[in-house]
Design an enzyme around this catalytic site. Structure first.
Site, PDB file in Angstrom:
ATOM      1  N   ARG A 105       0.910  -1.240  -0.141  1.00 43.27           N
ATOM      2  CA  ARG A 105       0.071   0.237   0.221  1.00 43.27           C
ATOM      3  C   ARG A 105       0.979   1.182  -0.055  1.00 43.27           C
ATOM      4  O   ARG A 105       1.696   1.406   0.695  1.00 43.27           O
ATOM      5  CB  ARG A 105      -0.885   0.084   1.256  1.00 43.27           C
ATOM      6  CG  ARG A 105      -1.801   1.120   1.216  1.00 43.27           C
ATOM      7  CD  ARG A 105      -3.033   0.726   2.264  1.00 43.27           C
ATOM      8  NE  ARG A 105      -2.581   0.709   3.682  1.00 43.27           N
ATOM      9  CZ  ARG A 105      -3.247   1.221   4.601  1.00 43.27           C
ATOM     10  NH1 ARG A 105      -4.631   1.501   4.484  1.00 43.27           N
ATOM     11  NH2 ARG A 105      -2.512   1.127   5.990  1.00 43.27           N
ATOM     12  N   THR A 109      -0.953   7.467  -1.172  1.00 42.19           N
ATOM     13  CA  THR A 109      -2.025   7.580  -1.761  1.00 42.19           C
ATOM     14  C   THR A 109      -2.952   6.599  -1.590  1.00 42.19           C
ATOM     15  O   THR A 109      -4.340   6.385  -1.732  1.00 42.19           O
ATOM     16  CB  THR A 109      -1.829   7.325  -3.210  1.00 42.19           C
ATOM     17  OG1 THR A 109      -1.279   5.835  -3.394  1.00 42.19           O
ATOM     18  CG2 THR A 109      -0.791   8.099  -4.042  1.00 42.19           C
ATOM     19  N   ASP A 201      -0.764  -2.256  12.947  1.00 40.08           N
ATOM     20  CA  ASP A 201      -0.304  -3.001  11.416  1.00 40.08           C
ATOM     21  C   ASP A 201      -0.263  -4.505  11.647  1.00 40.08           C
ATOM     22  O   ASP A 201       0.762  -5.134  12.361  1.00 40.08           O
ATOM     23  CB  ASP A 201       1.044  -2.331  11.015  1.00 40.08           C
ATOM     24  CG  ASP A 201       1.319  -2.649   9.553  1.00 40.08           C
ATOM     25  OD1 ASP A 201       1.649  -2.010   8.679  1.00 40.08           O
ATOM     26  OD2 ASP A 201       1.555  -3.959   9.252  1.00 40.08           O
ATOM     27  N   ASP A 204       3.409  -5.924  10.488  1.00 40.98           N
ATOM     28  CA  ASP A 204       4.441  -5.614  11.441  1.00 40.98           C
ATOM     29  C   ASP A 204       4.332  -6.464  12.912  1.00 40.98           C
ATOM     30  O   ASP A 204       5.191  -6.857  13.485  1.00 40.98           O
ATOM     31  CB  ASP A 204       4.180  -4.152  11.774  1.00 40.98           C
ATOM     32  CG  ASP A 204       4.768  -3.249  10.936  1.00 40.98           C
ATOM     33  OD1 ASP A 204       5.831  -3.710   9.965  1.00 40.98           O
ATOM     34  OD2 ASP A 204       4.746  -2.081  10.637  1.00 40.98           O
TER      35      ASP A 204
HETATM   36  N1  URA Z   1      -3.265  -2.603   7.404  1.00 44.33           N
HETATM   37  C1  URA Z   1      -3.232  -3.231   8.964  1.00 44.33           C
HETATM   38  O1  URA Z   1      -2.259  -4.079   8.880  1.00 44.33           O
HETATM   39  N2  URA Z   1      -3.657  -2.440   9.875  1.00 44.33           N
HETATM   40  C2  URA Z   1      -4.812  -1.569   9.528  1.00 44.33           C
HETATM   41  O2  URA Z   1      -5.586  -1.211  10.467  1.00 44.33           O
HETATM   42  C3  URA Z   1      -5.118  -1.541   8.154  1.00 44.33           C
HETATM   43  C4  URA Z   1      -4.369  -2.020   7.036  1.00 44.33           C
END
Ligand code: URA
Length: 210
Positions: A105, A109, A201, A204
């Site tokens: 991602r 953007t 995330d 992560d």
């Molecule tokens: N991707 C993620 O890992 N967490 C989110 O909250 C949104 C997208």
């Protein structure tokens, strides 16, 4: 699957999800919980698999016993966080073929950028289970499903851990034929495209990066 979105509200799923959401949950625990939830979600995703019977012999007598009809499956991990759901599902369905869609991602953007695509052959004959823990804006999920349909897939289910209402709406608009199975639909996205309250995330947290 009759509904477009199925929220798996099983107590074990909800309990494990709460543990995952907590910021103090360490990487190893997060990964293990995700694996466990993936198997509980897979139970729901595979609920409508076609069945047949085969003649077997128990130690007591012969019987016509239920068995999977053998529709070919493809598990597609949307990289990289999809891998956290993949292994658990593969453990339950070891003969499934596996593919990968690499999308990241763009943080400015929020649009998906493709960097890898490799899927099994004969996608048109398979039940395709696409996995990605977080359905946030829906941009990557829609792009991944576009690619899978471009490769011939016709029968697709999207399995995730957490969804935002915005992502669900975007998927429904772009791919109304693709049911979504999720453990929860959270309140909203924040200004950075993260799900809130969410769990941060997912990539992560499962890989210990940041
Ligand atoms: N991707 C993620 O890992 N967490 C989110 O909250 C949104 C997208």
């Amino acid at each position: 699957m009759s509904e477009h979105v199925k929220v798996v509200d099983h107590p074990l799923v909800q309990h494990k999800l709460t543990l995952m959401r907590q910021k103090g949950t360490p990487t190893a625990g997060f990964r293990q919980l995700l694996r466990e939830i993936s198997q509980l979600l897979a139970y729901e995703v595979t609920r409508d698999l076609a069945m047949t019977t085969k003649r077997i012999e128990t130690p007591m007598e012969p019987m016509d016993a239920p068995t999977l009809d053998g529709k070919k499956l493809a598990l597609i991990s949307i990289l990289r966080a999809g891998n956290g759901l993949l292994d658990g599902v593969l453990e339950l369905i070891p003969s499934a073929r596996v593919g990968f869609v690499g999308l990241y991602r763009d943080e400015e953007t929020l649009q998906p950028v493709q960097y890898y695509f490799k899927v099994p052959e004969a996608m048109e004959d398979r039940l395709v289970i696409a996995v990605d823990p977080m359905l946030a804006t829906g941009n990557s999920s829609v792009a991944a499903i576009d690619l899978l349909k471009g490769a011939g897939a016709k029968d697709i289910i999207f399995m995730c851990l957490l969804a935002a209402p915005e992502g669900v709406a975007r998927m429904k608009e772009a791919h109304p034929d693709v049911p979504i199975v999720t453990a929860a639909i959270d309140e909203k996205l924040n200004e950075n495209g993260y799900i809130v309250p969410g769990l941060g995330d997912a990539g992560d947290r499962m890989f210990g990066t940041k």
